[in-house]
Motif scaffolding. Structure first.
Motif, PDB file in Angstrom:
ATOM      1  N   HIS A   1       0.857  -1.178   0.000  1.00 38.31           N
ATOM      2  CA  HIS A   1       0.000   0.000   0.000  1.00 38.31           C
ATOM      3  C   HIS A   1       0.896   1.232   0.000  1.00 38.31           C
ATOM      4  CE1 HIS A   1      -2.557   2.858   2.494  1.00 38.31           C
ATOM      5  NE2 HIS A   1      -3.192   2.723   1.359  1.00 38.31           N
ATOM      6  N   ASN A   2       0.684   2.099  -0.941  1.00 38.49           N
ATOM      7  CA  ASN A   2       1.438   3.358  -0.948  1.00 38.49           C
ATOM      8  C   ASN A   2       0.595   4.421  -0.243  1.00 38.49           C
ATOM      9  OD1 ASN A   2       2.751   5.722  -1.457  1.00 38.49           O
ATOM     10  ND2 ASN A   2       3.074   5.352  -3.646  1.00 38.49           N
ATOM     11  N   PRO A   3       1.003   4.810   0.966  1.00 40.77           N
ATOM     12  CA  PRO A   3       0.173   5.742   1.733  1.00 40.77           C
ATOM     13  C   PRO A   3       0.082   7.121   1.097  1.00 40.77           C
ATOM     14  CG  PRO A   3       2.263   5.362   2.862  1.00 40.77           C
ATOM     15  CD  PRO A   3       2.240   4.434   1.679  1.00 40.77           C
ATOM     16  N   LEU A   4       1.010   7.442   0.201  1.00 42.73           N
ATOM     17  CA  LEU A   4       1.001   8.781  -0.398  1.00 42.73           C
ATOM     18  C   LEU A   4      -0.140   8.964  -1.392  1.00 42.73           C
ATOM     19  CD1 LEU A   4       4.806   9.413  -1.049  1.00 42.73           C
ATOM     20  CD2 LEU A   4       3.402  10.150   0.875  1.00 42.73           C
ATOM     21  N   CYS A   5      -0.564   7.870  -2.022  1.00 38.76           N
ATOM     22  CA  CYS A   5      -1.594   8.001  -3.063  1.00 38.76           C
ATOM     23  C   CYS A   5      -2.765   7.049  -2.849  1.00 38.76           C
ATOM     24  CB  CYS A   5      -0.983   7.729  -4.432  1.00 38.76           C
ATOM     25  SG  CYS A   5      -0.329   6.061  -4.531  1.00 38.76           S
ATOM     26  N   GLY A   6      -2.590   6.063  -1.953  1.00 40.80           N
ATOM     27  CA  GLY A   6      -3.662   5.097  -1.707  1.00 40.80           C
ATOM     28  C   GLY A   6      -3.632   3.906  -2.644  1.00 40.80           C
ATOM     29  N   ASP A   7      -2.672   3.872  -3.564  1.00 40.43           N
ATOM     30  CA  ASP A   7      -2.615   2.743  -4.496  1.00 40.43           C
ATOM     31  C   ASP A   7      -2.168   1.471  -3.784  1.00 40.43           C
ATOM     32  OD1 ASP A   7      -3.495   4.174  -6.655  1.00 40.43           O
ATOM     33  OD2 ASP A   7      -1.490   4.767  -7.294  1.00 40.43           O
ATOM     34  N   GLN A   8      -2.674   0.340  -4.308  1.00 39.49           N
ATOM     35  CA  GLN A   8      -2.375  -0.954  -3.711  1.00 39.49           C
ATOM     36  C   GLN A   8      -1.890  -1.924  -4.756  1.00 39.49           C
ATOM     37  OE1 GLN A   8      -6.168  -1.646  -1.785  1.00 39.49           O
ATOM     38  NE2 GLN A   8      -5.122  -1.676   0.191  1.00 39.49           N
TER      39      GLN A   8
ATOM     40  N   GLY B   1      -2.165   1.150 -10.072  1.00 38.64           N
ATOM     41  CA  GLY B   1      -1.214   2.160  -9.642  1.00 38.64           C
ATOM     42  C   GLY B   1      -0.822   2.997 -10.836  1.00 38.64           C
ATOM     43  N   CYS B   2       0.138   3.852 -10.615  1.00 38.20           N
ATOM     44  CA  CYS B   2       0.590   4.725 -11.695  1.00 38.20           C
ATOM     45  C   CYS B   2       1.509   3.947 -12.644  1.00 38.20           C
ATOM     46  CB  CYS B   2       1.343   5.902 -11.088  1.00 38.20           C
ATOM     47  SG  CYS B   2       2.807   5.376 -10.194  1.00 38.20           S
ATOM     48  N   ALA B   3       1.925   4.598 -13.696  1.00 42.62           N
ATOM     49  CA  ALA B   3       2.787   3.948 -14.693  1.00 42.62           C
ATOM     50  C   ALA B   3       4.077   3.443 -14.062  1.00 42.62           C
ATOM     51  CB  ALA B   3       3.112   4.944 -15.809  1.00 42.62           C
ATOM     52  N   ILE B   4       4.650   4.214 -13.156  1.00 43.33           N
ATOM     53  CA  ILE B   4       5.929   3.805 -12.560  1.00 43.33           C
ATOM     54  C   ILE B   4       5.744   2.575 -11.681  1.00 43.33           C
ATOM     55  CG2 ILE B   4       7.771   4.485 -10.957  1.00 43.33           C
ATOM     56  CD1 ILE B   4       7.458   7.345 -12.097  1.00 43.33           C
ATOM     57  N   SER B   5       4.671   2.534 -10.895  1.00 41.93           N
ATOM     58  CA  SER B   5       4.490   1.368 -10.013  1.00 41.93           C
ATOM     59  C   SER B   5       4.188   0.122 -10.840  1.00 41.93           C
ATOM     60  CB  SER B   5       3.403   1.614  -8.954  1.00 41.93           C
ATOM     61  OG  SER B   5       2.129   1.596  -9.526  1.00 41.93           O
ATOM     62  N   THR B   6       3.399   0.257 -11.885  1.00 37.74           N
ATOM     63  CA  THR B   6       3.072  -0.893 -12.730  1.00 37.74           C
ATOM     64  C   THR B   6       4.317  -1.389 -13.466  1.00 37.74           C
ATOM     65  OG1 THR B   6       0.833  -0.074 -13.038  1.00 37.74           O
ATOM     66  CG2 THR B   6       1.615  -1.675 -14.661  1.00 37.74           C
TER      67      THR B   6
ATOM     68  N   ALA C   1       9.437  12.242  -5.426  1.00 39.79           N
ATOM     69  CA  ALA C   1       8.091  11.911  -4.945  1.00 39.79           C
ATOM     70  C   ALA C   1       7.620  10.565  -5.483  1.00 39.79           C
ATOM     71  CB  ALA C   1       7.104  13.005  -5.354  1.00 39.79           C
ATOM     72  N   ARG C   2       8.294  10.055  -6.525  1.00 43.41           N
ATOM     73  CA  ARG C   2       7.846   8.804  -7.141  1.00 43.41           C
ATOM     74  C   ARG C   2       8.642   7.579  -6.695  1.00 43.41           C
ATOM     75  NH1 ARG C   2       4.692  10.278 -11.319  1.00 43.41           N
ATOM     76  NH2 ARG C   2       3.623   8.366 -10.788  1.00 43.41           N
ATOM     77  N   VAL C   3       9.610   7.800  -5.806  1.00 47.20           N
ATOM     78  CA  VAL C   3      10.433   6.660  -5.370  1.00 47.20           C
ATOM     79  C   VAL C   3       9.564   5.589  -4.720  1.00 47.20           C
ATOM     80  CG1 VAL C   3      12.250   5.948  -3.742  1.00 47.20           C
ATOM     81  CG2 VAL C   3      12.590   7.944  -5.211  1.00 47.20           C
ATOM     82  N   LYS C   4       8.579   6.036  -3.943  1.00 46.76           N
ATOM     83  CA  LYS C   4       7.686   5.060  -3.296  1.00 46.76           C
ATOM     84  C   LYS C   4       6.863   4.279  -4.329  1.00 46.76           C
ATOM     85  CE  LYS C   4       6.764   6.045   1.522  1.00 46.76           C
ATOM     86  NZ  LYS C   4       8.084   6.521   1.831  1.00 46.76           N
ATOM     87  N   CYS C   5       6.528   4.918  -5.432  1.00 47.09           N
ATOM     88  CA  CYS C   5       5.794   4.220  -6.500  1.00 47.09           C
ATOM     89  C   CYS C   5       6.625   3.044  -7.011  1.00 47.09           C
ATOM     90  CB  CYS C   5       5.517   5.152  -7.680  1.00 47.09           C
ATOM     91  SG  CYS C   5       4.607   6.643  -7.262  1.00 47.09           S
ATOM     92  N   ALA C   6       7.920   3.308  -7.236  1.00 49.02           N
ATOM     93  CA  ALA C   6       8.797   2.285  -7.812  1.00 49.02           C
ATOM     94  C   ALA C   6       9.173   1.218  -6.791  1.00 49.02           C
ATOM     95  CB  ALA C   6      10.055   2.942  -8.371  1.00 49.02           C
TER      96      ALA C   6
HETATM   97 FE1  FES Z   1       0.271   5.679  -6.583  1.00 51.92          FE
HETATM   98 FE2  FES Z   1       2.463   5.878  -7.968  1.00 51.92          FE
HETATM   99  S1  FES Z   1       0.963   7.427  -7.676  1.00 51.92           S
HETATM  100  S2  FES Z   1       1.794   4.189  -6.813  1.00 51.92           S
END
Ligand code: FES
Length: 147
Positions: A34-41, A62-67, A121-126
């Motif tokens: 779970h990324n607490p910054l955006c709520g993505d799982q 999730g976003c493009a980077i997390s996927t 800000a996107r490090v957590k996504c990756a």
């Molecule tokens: Fe949610 Fe990247 S914005 S995982």
């Protein structure tokens, strides 16, 4: 191809056509991240053969980077054993967070993730998928040890 181009091409490709996407049944372990910054799982599923990751899938929104990071991760760790996968996790984490970490050739496409350093800000996504993999590996170890 320089790292910027690699970053753009690899992230676009793996976001558009994520590899190993979906769930895995039966799985030996899974974990939810779970990324607490955006709520993505994101969920990571593992099938183990002893210490080896025989199969791995992921699901999530999730976003493009997390996927893309999750897709790259599944390709990179499939067939590796637990210790190798955790060592790779440590190398990717260094790549994402340390400005002076230089990706070497053995990282293959994972080197593209160093581009994320430009966007703190996107490090957590990756890193979301890698944290989740770590949790799933811990659970699979717990499963094995109780058998
Ligand atoms: Fe949610 Fe990247 S914005 S995982």
């Amino acid at each position: 191809m320089d790292l910027k181009e690699l970053y753009r091409d690899v992230i676009l490709d793996h976001n558009k056509r994520p590899r190993n996407f979906g769930n895995l049944a039966p799985a030996d372990a899974h974990a939810e991240g779970h990324n607490p910054l955006c709520g993505d799982q994101l969920t990571v599923w593992l099938r183990m053969q002893g210490e080896t990751i025989a199969d791995i899938r992921f699901e999530g929104k999730g976003c493009a980077i997390s996927t893309a990071s999750a897709s790259l991760m599944t390709e990179a760790v499939k067939g590796k054993d637990r210790a190798e996968a955790l060592a790779l996790y440590a190398r990717v984490h260094a790549l994402l967070t340390q400005q002076d970490a230089v990706p070497d050739a053995s990282l293959g496409k994972l080197a593209a993730l160093s581009g994320v350093r430009e966007f703190p800000a996107r490090v957590k996504c990756a890193s979301l998928c890698w944290h989740t993999l770590g949790a799933a590996l811990e659970r699979s170890a717990a499963t094995v040890s109780t058998e």
